[in-house]
Design a protein around this motif. Structure first.
Motif, PDB file in Angstrom:
ATOM      1  N   ARG A 266     -84.283  55.490  -8.952  1.00 50.41           N
ATOM      2  CA  ARG A 266     -85.573  55.518  -9.644  1.00 50.41           C
ATOM      3  C   ARG A 266     -86.677  54.964  -8.754  1.00 50.41           C
ATOM      4  O   ARG A 266     -87.779  55.493  -8.724  1.00 50.41           O
ATOM      5  N   SER A 267     -86.384  53.920  -7.987  1.00 48.19           N
ATOM      6  CA  SER A 267     -87.407  53.349  -7.112  1.00 48.19           C
ATOM      7  C   SER A 267     -87.697  54.274  -5.931  1.00 48.19           C
ATOM      8  O   SER A 267     -88.833  54.371  -5.483  1.00 48.19           O
ATOM      9  N   LYS A 268     -86.665  54.978  -5.418  1.00 48.97           N
ATOM     10  CA  LYS A 268     -86.850  55.886  -4.285  1.00 48.97           C
ATOM     11  C   LYS A 268     -87.604  57.154  -4.669  1.00 48.97           C
ATOM     12  O   LYS A 268     -88.376  57.684  -3.879  1.00 48.97           O
ATOM     13  N   SER A 269     -87.368  57.669  -5.848  1.00 52.37           N
ATOM     14  CA  SER A 269     -87.927  58.965  -6.231  1.00 52.37           C
ATOM     15  C   SER A 269     -89.035  58.851  -7.266  1.00 52.37           C
ATOM     16  O   SER A 269     -89.267  59.787  -8.016  1.00 52.37           O
ATOM     17  N   ASP A 270     -89.722  57.762  -7.279  1.00 54.13           N
ATOM     18  CA  ASP A 270     -90.754  57.489  -8.275  1.00 54.13           C
ATOM     19  C   ASP A 270     -91.766  58.626  -8.371  1.00 54.13           C
ATOM     20  O   ASP A 270     -92.647  58.769  -7.538  1.00 54.13           O
ATOM     21  N   GLY A 271     -91.600  59.481  -9.376  1.00 50.95           N
ATOM     22  CA  GLY A 271     -92.553  60.548  -9.646  1.00 50.95           C
ATOM     23  C   GLY A 271     -92.404  61.790  -8.785  1.00 50.95           C
ATOM     24  O   GLY A 271     -93.232  62.689  -8.859  1.00 50.95           O
ATOM     25  N   MET A 272     -91.365  61.888  -7.960  1.00 46.55           N
ATOM     26  CA  MET A 272     -91.202  63.050  -7.090  1.00 46.55           C
ATOM     27  C   MET A 272     -90.382  64.133  -7.790  1.00 46.55           C
ATOM     28  O   MET A 272     -89.571  63.857  -8.651  1.00 46.55           O
ATOM     29  N   ASP A 273     -90.612  65.373  -7.351  1.00 49.90           N
ATOM     30  CA  ASP A 273     -89.754  66.458  -7.802  1.00 49.90           C
ATOM     31  C   ASP A 273     -88.783  66.819  -6.675  1.00 49.90           C
ATOM     32  O   ASP A 273     -88.792  66.185  -5.621  1.00 49.90           O
ATOM     33  N   ALA A 274     -87.942  67.808  -6.888  1.00 51.44           N
ATOM     34  CA  ALA A 274     -86.882  68.132  -5.925  1.00 51.44           C
ATOM     35  C   ALA A 274     -87.431  68.544  -4.565  1.00 51.44           C
ATOM     36  O   ALA A 274     -86.904  68.132  -3.533  1.00 51.44           O
ATOM     37  N   SER A 275     -88.481  69.344  -4.542  1.00 52.27           N
ATOM     38  CA  SER A 275     -89.022  69.791  -3.255  1.00 52.27           C
ATOM     39  C   SER A 275     -89.600  68.624  -2.461  1.00 52.27           C
ATOM     40  O   SER A 275     -89.477  68.577  -1.227  1.00 52.27           O
TER      41      SER A 275
ATOM     42  N   SER B 253     -76.375  65.171  -5.036  1.00 55.87           N
ATOM     43  CA  SER B 253     -77.468  65.787  -4.288  1.00 55.87           C
ATOM     44  C   SER B 253     -78.796  65.311  -4.871  1.00 55.87           C
ATOM     45  O   SER B 253     -78.844  64.702  -5.948  1.00 55.87           O
ATOM     46  N   CYS B 254     -79.867  65.613  -4.151  1.00 56.41           N
ATOM     47  CA  CYS B 254     -81.198  65.215  -4.630  1.00 56.41           C
ATOM     48  C   CYS B 254     -81.495  65.819  -5.994  1.00 56.41           C
ATOM     49  O   CYS B 254     -82.026  65.146  -6.875  1.00 56.41           O
ATOM     50  N   SER B 255     -81.146  67.080  -6.173  1.00 61.00           N
ATOM     51  CA  SER B 255     -81.433  67.728  -7.456  1.00 61.00           C
ATOM     52  C   SER B 255     -80.600  67.118  -8.586  1.00 61.00           C
ATOM     53  O   SER B 255     -81.084  66.993  -9.717  1.00 61.00           O
TER      54      SER B 255
ATOM     55  N   LEU C 249     -89.033  64.771   2.052  1.00 58.55           N
ATOM     56  CA  LEU C 249     -88.936  63.389   2.499  1.00 58.55           C
ATOM     57  C   LEU C 249     -87.677  63.183   3.337  1.00 58.55           C
ATOM     58  O   LEU C 249     -87.719  62.551   4.392  1.00 58.55           O
ATOM     59  N   LYS C 250     -86.561  63.756   2.894  1.00 56.18           N
ATOM     60  CA  LYS C 250     -85.307  63.632   3.635  1.00 56.18           C
ATOM     61  C   LYS C 250     -85.426  64.304   5.004  1.00 56.18           C
ATOM     62  O   LYS C 250     -84.964  63.769   6.011  1.00 56.18           O
ATOM     63  N   GLU C 251     -86.062  65.482   5.058  1.00 57.40           N
ATOM     64  CA  GLU C 251     -86.271  66.167   6.336  1.00 57.40           C
ATOM     65  C   GLU C 251     -87.104  65.318   7.293  1.00 57.40           C
ATOM     66  O   GLU C 251     -86.803  65.227   8.479  1.00 57.40           O
TER      67      GLU C 251
END
Length: 71
Positions: A42-51, A7-9, A56-58
């Motif tokens: 790592r490239s997709k979530s660069d600096g993002m948190d779970a929310s 999962s994202c988390s 982004l997925k939504e």
């Protein structure tokens, strides 16, 4: 596109562990992933948190539905 085992988390938790002192190769063995997946995450979530990743997925789903005319 195939569904991810994680999962994202979970992905963000793995990335957070990598920022710590745990060697990346140990993470691969512990979580059963590989180098390519790790660098993709790592490239997709660069600096993002779970929310932010959930939002982004939504938005990606919403855009797909708009493109095929379901909304």
């Amino acid at each position: 596109m195939s569904k991810s085992r994680f999962s994202c988390s979970q992905i963000l938790a793995i990335l957070k562990q990598a920022e710590g002192c745990l060697p990346v190769n140990d993470l691969f063995c512990e979580h059963g992933t590989n180098n390519a997946s790790f660098h993709y995450w790592r490239s997709k979530s660069d600096g993002m948190d779970a929310s932010m990743t959930n939002r982004l997925k939504e938005l990606e789903v919403e855009n797909t539905l708009n493109m095929i005319g379901l909304q």
